[in-house]
Design a protein around this motif. Structure first.
Motif, PDB file in Angstrom:
ATOM      1  N   TRP A  21       1.372   2.820   8.105  1.00 34.56           N
ATOM      2  CA  TRP A  21       1.127   2.413   6.666  1.00 34.56           C
ATOM      3  C   TRP A  21       0.114   1.483   6.818  1.00 34.56           C
ATOM      4  N   ARG A  24      -3.318   3.182   7.500  1.00 37.14           N
ATOM      5  CA  ARG A  24      -3.914   3.942   6.072  1.00 37.14           C
ATOM      6  C   ARG A  24      -4.375   3.043   5.241  1.00 37.14           C
ATOM      7  N   VAL A  25      -3.805   1.787   4.909  1.00 35.94           N
ATOM      8  CA  VAL A  25      -4.397   0.990   4.219  1.00 35.94           C
ATOM      9  C   VAL A  25      -5.775   0.251   4.619  1.00 35.94           C
ATOM     10  N   ASP A  28      -8.352   2.541   3.512  1.00 35.61           N
ATOM     11  CA  ASP A  28      -8.342   2.929   2.250  1.00 35.61           C
ATOM     12  C   ASP A  28      -9.562   1.881   1.688  1.00 35.61           C
ATOM     13  N   ARG A  87      -2.488   2.671  -4.934  1.00 39.38           N
ATOM     14  CA  ARG A  87      -3.212   3.419  -3.764  1.00 39.38           C
ATOM     15  C   ARG A  87      -2.483   2.968  -2.543  1.00 39.38           C
ATOM     16  N   ALA A  88      -1.833   1.760  -2.565  1.00 43.59           N
ATOM     17  CA  ALA A  88      -0.904   1.207  -1.553  1.00 43.59           C
ATOM     18  C   ALA A  88       0.240   1.972  -1.452  1.00 43.59           C
ATOM     19  N   CYS A  91      -0.621   5.323   0.076  1.00 43.02           N
ATOM     20  CA  CYS A  91      -0.780   5.272   1.606  1.00 43.02           C
ATOM     21  C   CYS A  91       0.518   5.172   2.178  1.00 43.02           C
ATOM     22  N   ALA A  95       2.182   7.669   5.001  1.00 41.17           N
ATOM     23  CA  ALA A  95       2.716   7.143   6.128  1.00 41.17           C
ATOM     24  C   ALA A  95       4.130   7.758   6.434  1.00 41.17           C
TER      25      ALA A  95
END
Length: 148
Positions: A21, A24-25, A28, A87-88, A91, A95
């Motif tokens: 995660w 991914r963040v 972003d 968006r979190a 993500c 994940a």
């Protein structure tokens, strides 16, 4: 029945999920700014310990790292940020796929993360000073939010 914590792979599984995660963040463009330094040098491990406690695992986070008040204050006072939250959450869903978690645990973890992001972590948009002392880490099970 095993806990959500156990079904997610215990400490090792949640560290893998927290790392996936976090990667991914950071990638972003909207969410990444919230994760720029100064983050705790062991942010991923602390996040995994927090999730572990919330999902029925050991109380390592509250026993040695902090409490819910501290976590909520860290996420407060930034005004409304619905797009960033969305968006979190996206993500997090990605994940879950990255680490190979499947339903039913995937659905429960996504429900937990969505709930936490949209409620407790977004409850004090105006000021971190508004967060009360003594909050306890919410507990989540296969049936959702549990009384603490």
């Amino acid at each position: 029945m095993e806990s959500v914590y156990e079904a997610a792979g215990g400490d090792a599984g949640l560290v893998r999920l927290a790392r996936a995660w976090h990667e991914r963040v950071l990638a972003d463009e909207v969410v990444a700014h919230a994760f720029r330094p100064p983050l705790h040098p062991h942010h991923v491990e602390r996040l995994a310990a927090y999730w572990a406690e919330a999902l029925g695992g050991p109380t390592t986070y509250s026993a040695t790292m902090g409490d819910e008040t501290e976590v909520v204050r860290a996420h407060s006072g930034n005004g409304p940020h619905g797009d960033m939250d969305d968006r979190a959450i996206a993500c997090f869903a990605a994940a879950l796929d990255d680490v190979g978690l499947e339903d039913p645990v995937r659905a429960v973890l996504l429900a937990y993360f969505t709930w936490a992001t949209r409620t407790t972590m977004a409850a004090y948009e105006e000021s971190a000073d508004d967060v009360p002392d003594g909050l306890r880490i919410p507990h989540w099970s296969w049936d959702g939010l549990q009384p603490v």
